[in-house]
Scaffold this motif. Structure first.
Motif, PDB file in Angstrom:
ATOM      1  N   LEU A  16      84.692  -4.377  76.415  1.00 25.44           N
ATOM      2  CA  LEU A  16      83.375  -3.800  76.648  1.00 25.44           C
ATOM      3  C   LEU A  16      82.594  -4.708  76.018  1.00 25.44           C
ATOM      4  O   LEU A  16      82.369  -5.004  74.844  1.00 25.44           O
ATOM      5  N   PHE A  17      81.221  -5.344  76.712  1.00 25.17           N
ATOM      6  CA  PHE A  17      80.446  -5.924  76.125  1.00 25.17           C
ATOM      7  C   PHE A  17      79.060  -5.281  76.154  1.00 25.17           C
ATOM      8  O   PHE A  17      78.669  -4.834  77.406  1.00 25.17           O
ATOM      9  N   VAL A  18      78.138  -5.140  75.297  1.00 29.74           N
ATOM     10  CA  VAL A  18      76.838  -4.898  75.443  1.00 29.74           C
ATOM     11  C   VAL A  18      75.997  -6.275  75.121  1.00 29.74           C
ATOM     12  O   VAL A  18      76.018  -6.921  74.121  1.00 29.74           O
ATOM     13  N   ASP A  19      75.235  -6.525  76.372  1.00 31.01           N
ATOM     14  CA  ASP A  19      74.177  -7.875  76.183  1.00 31.01           C
ATOM     15  C   ASP A  19      72.701  -7.271  75.900  1.00 31.01           C
ATOM     16  O   ASP A  19      72.465  -6.204  76.482  1.00 31.01           O
ATOM     17  N   LEU A  28      77.390  -6.222  70.901  1.00 32.67           N
ATOM     18  CA  LEU A  28      78.438  -5.538  70.654  1.00 32.67           C
ATOM     19  C   LEU A  28      79.704  -6.058  71.436  1.00 32.67           C
ATOM     20  O   LEU A  28      79.326  -6.159  72.616  1.00 32.67           O
ATOM     21  N   GLN A  29      80.776  -6.106  70.994  1.00 33.55           N
ATOM     22  CA  GLN A  29      81.961  -6.433  71.720  1.00 33.55           C
ATOM     23  C   GLN A  29      83.027  -5.220  71.121  1.00 33.55           C
ATOM     24  O   GLN A  29      83.588  -5.239  70.153  1.00 33.55           O
ATOM     25  N   HIS A  30      83.566  -4.572  72.143  1.00 37.62           N
ATOM     26  CA  HIS A  30      84.666  -3.480  72.057  1.00 37.62           C
ATOM     27  C   HIS A  30      85.947  -3.909  72.557  1.00 37.62           C
ATOM     28  O   HIS A  30      85.954  -4.059  73.768  1.00 37.62           O
ATOM     29  N   TYR A  39      88.885  -1.723  68.681  1.00 40.81           N
ATOM     30  CA  TYR A  39      87.955  -2.183  67.553  1.00 40.81           C
ATOM     31  C   TYR A  39      86.814  -2.860  68.189  1.00 40.81           C
ATOM     32  O   TYR A  39      86.668  -3.589  68.906  1.00 40.81           O
ATOM     33  N   ILE A  40      85.693  -2.399  67.406  1.00 42.81           N
ATOM     34  CA  ILE A  40      84.457  -3.074  67.624  1.00 42.81           C
ATOM     35  C   ILE A  40      84.209  -4.228  66.719  1.00 42.81           C
ATOM     36  O   ILE A  40      84.270  -4.097  65.246  1.00 42.81           O
ATOM     37  N   HIS A  41      84.106  -5.499  67.210  1.00 41.06           N
ATOM     38  CA  HIS A  41      83.704  -6.649  66.302  1.00 41.06           C
ATOM     39  C   HIS A  41      83.430  -7.816  67.451  1.00 41.06           C
ATOM     40  O   HIS A  41      84.454  -7.884  68.295  1.00 41.06           O
TER      41      HIS A  41
END
Length: 280
Positions: A16-19, A28-30, A39-41
Motif C-alpha cells: 500500500l502506498f500513500v502519495d 508511507l509504504q505498507h 510492516y510500514i516503512h
C-alpha cells in the motif's frame, strides 16, 4: 474520516502506498508481501521531507519500521523473523494484499499467524487510517486478533505494536511519557502515551512520533517497552499473560502522531484527550 484530497492511496506488488499529491512524494509504504509480516516503512512527515522509520537496523535486524508481533504464542515466537534463531520455533505471519476503502483514507491488511508446525493460531486484522491535526499527520490503528484454538500469549517485557525510528547513539533522543518520566525511566512503566523525538540525518529539526494508548484498550494505561536504541512499544503482555478462548477476539486502538518540532507534555496531553474522546 473522508478522503483528504492531498493524498492518493494505491496498491502495487502487495504493498500500500500513500502519495502526497502536492509534493509528488510517497509518504508511507505498507509492505504486505507473501510470507513476510506486514510492516510500514518508509513513513515520512506530511511533506515527505524526513523519514521517521528504519528497517532492519544492525542492532535489531528483525525490526521493520512499524510492525506487530508477540513472543510465546502457544509456545511459538512471532517477534523474530523465520530462521533467525536455530533453537526457537518461529511462526509465520502471512498477510493478504492491502484493501483500500473507497470512501475513507484507510486500508485493511488481514494476516494469518501460523505456528511453526503449520497449524493456524490467530487471524489478525489491521485497519489503518490517516489524517491531519493542524500541521501534524496522524495514523490511527484498529488492531484485532481472533483466536482459532485457545491461545496463550506469555508474559514478556515487550510485544504488540512496535515502532523503530532511525536512532543514532551519537545524536541521542528524547523520550517522555504521560506519567512525567523521561528517557530510561520510561522503560516498563505504565503511561497513557509516550513521545519520542530524535535528531535525524539530513533534517534540521529532526523528527518524532507520539504514540497514544486509547482508554478502551485492555489494561489501559499500558506498560511500555522503551529500549536502548529508543524503539517504543505499548506492550499489553508486560503486566500479565494474555489468554484468548477459541473464537474470541481482542482489540487494541492506537494513534501515532508525526512531528518535527519537539512537543511539550501539555501539548501531548491535549492530543491524547482529543483521541480519548474518539470512539474506538
Amino acid at each position: 474520516m473522508p478522503i483528504d484530497s492531498r493524498w492518493r492511496l494505491r496498491t502495487n506488488n502487495n504493498c500500500l502506498f500513500v502519495d502526497n499529491i502536492s509534493h509528488g512524494k510517497v509518504i508511507l509504504q505498507h509492505n504486505a508481501r507473501p510470507n513476510l509480516r506486514p510492516y510500514i516503512h518508509p513513513l515520512r512527515l506530511a511533506d515527505g521531507s524526513v523519514c521517521l522509520t528504519e528497517d532492519s537496523p544492525w542492532h535489531h535486524p528483525w525490526q521493520h519500521g512499524i510492525q506487530t508481533g508477540f513472543h510465546g504464542v502457544n509456545g511459538c515466537d512471532f517477534w523474530l523473523d523465520p530462521g533467525q534463531h536455530p533453537d526457537l520455533p518461529i511462526g509465520t505471519i502471512e498477510p493478504s494484499s492491502p484493501r483500500i476503502s473507497e470512501e475513507t483514507s484507510s486500508w485493511i491488511i488481514e494476516s494469518i499467524w501460523r505456528h511453526a508446525d503449520g497449524s493456524l493460531l490467530l487471524v489478525e486484522q489491521q485497519t489503518w487510517s490517516l489524517g491531519m491535526l493542524g500541521e501534524h499527520l496522524f495514523l490511527d490503528l484498529n488492531w484485532l486478533l481472533q483466536a482459532i484454538p485457545d491461545i496463550h500469549i506469555e508474559q514478556h517485557a515487550y510485544g504488540g505494536l512496535f515502532i523503530r525510528m532511525p536512532f543514532r547513539r551519537d545524536y541521542g533522543a528524547s523520550v517522555f511519557n504521560s506519567a512525567g518520566q523521561r528517557d530510561d525511566d520510561t522503560e516498563q512503566q505504565a503511561a497513557k502515551w509516550v513521545n519520542l523525538h530524535m535528531p535525524i540525518e539530513n533534517s534540521h529539526a529532526g523528527g518524532g512520533i507520539v504514540v497514544l494508548d486509547h482508554p478502551t484498550n485492555p489494561g489501559h494505561p499500558v506498560k511500555w517497552r522503551v529500549d536502548g536504541q529508543r524503539g517504543i512499544n505499548p506492550a499489553p503482555c508486560i503486566s500479565s499473560a494474555i489468554e484468548l478462548i477459541a473464537g474470541s477476539t481482542i482489540h487494541y486502538c492506537y494513534r501515532l502522531i508525526l512531528h518535527n518540532q519537539p512537543l511539550s507534555p501539555d501539548q501531548v496531553d491535549e492530543l491524547w484527550v482529543g483521541y480519548a474522546e474518539k470512539k474506538s
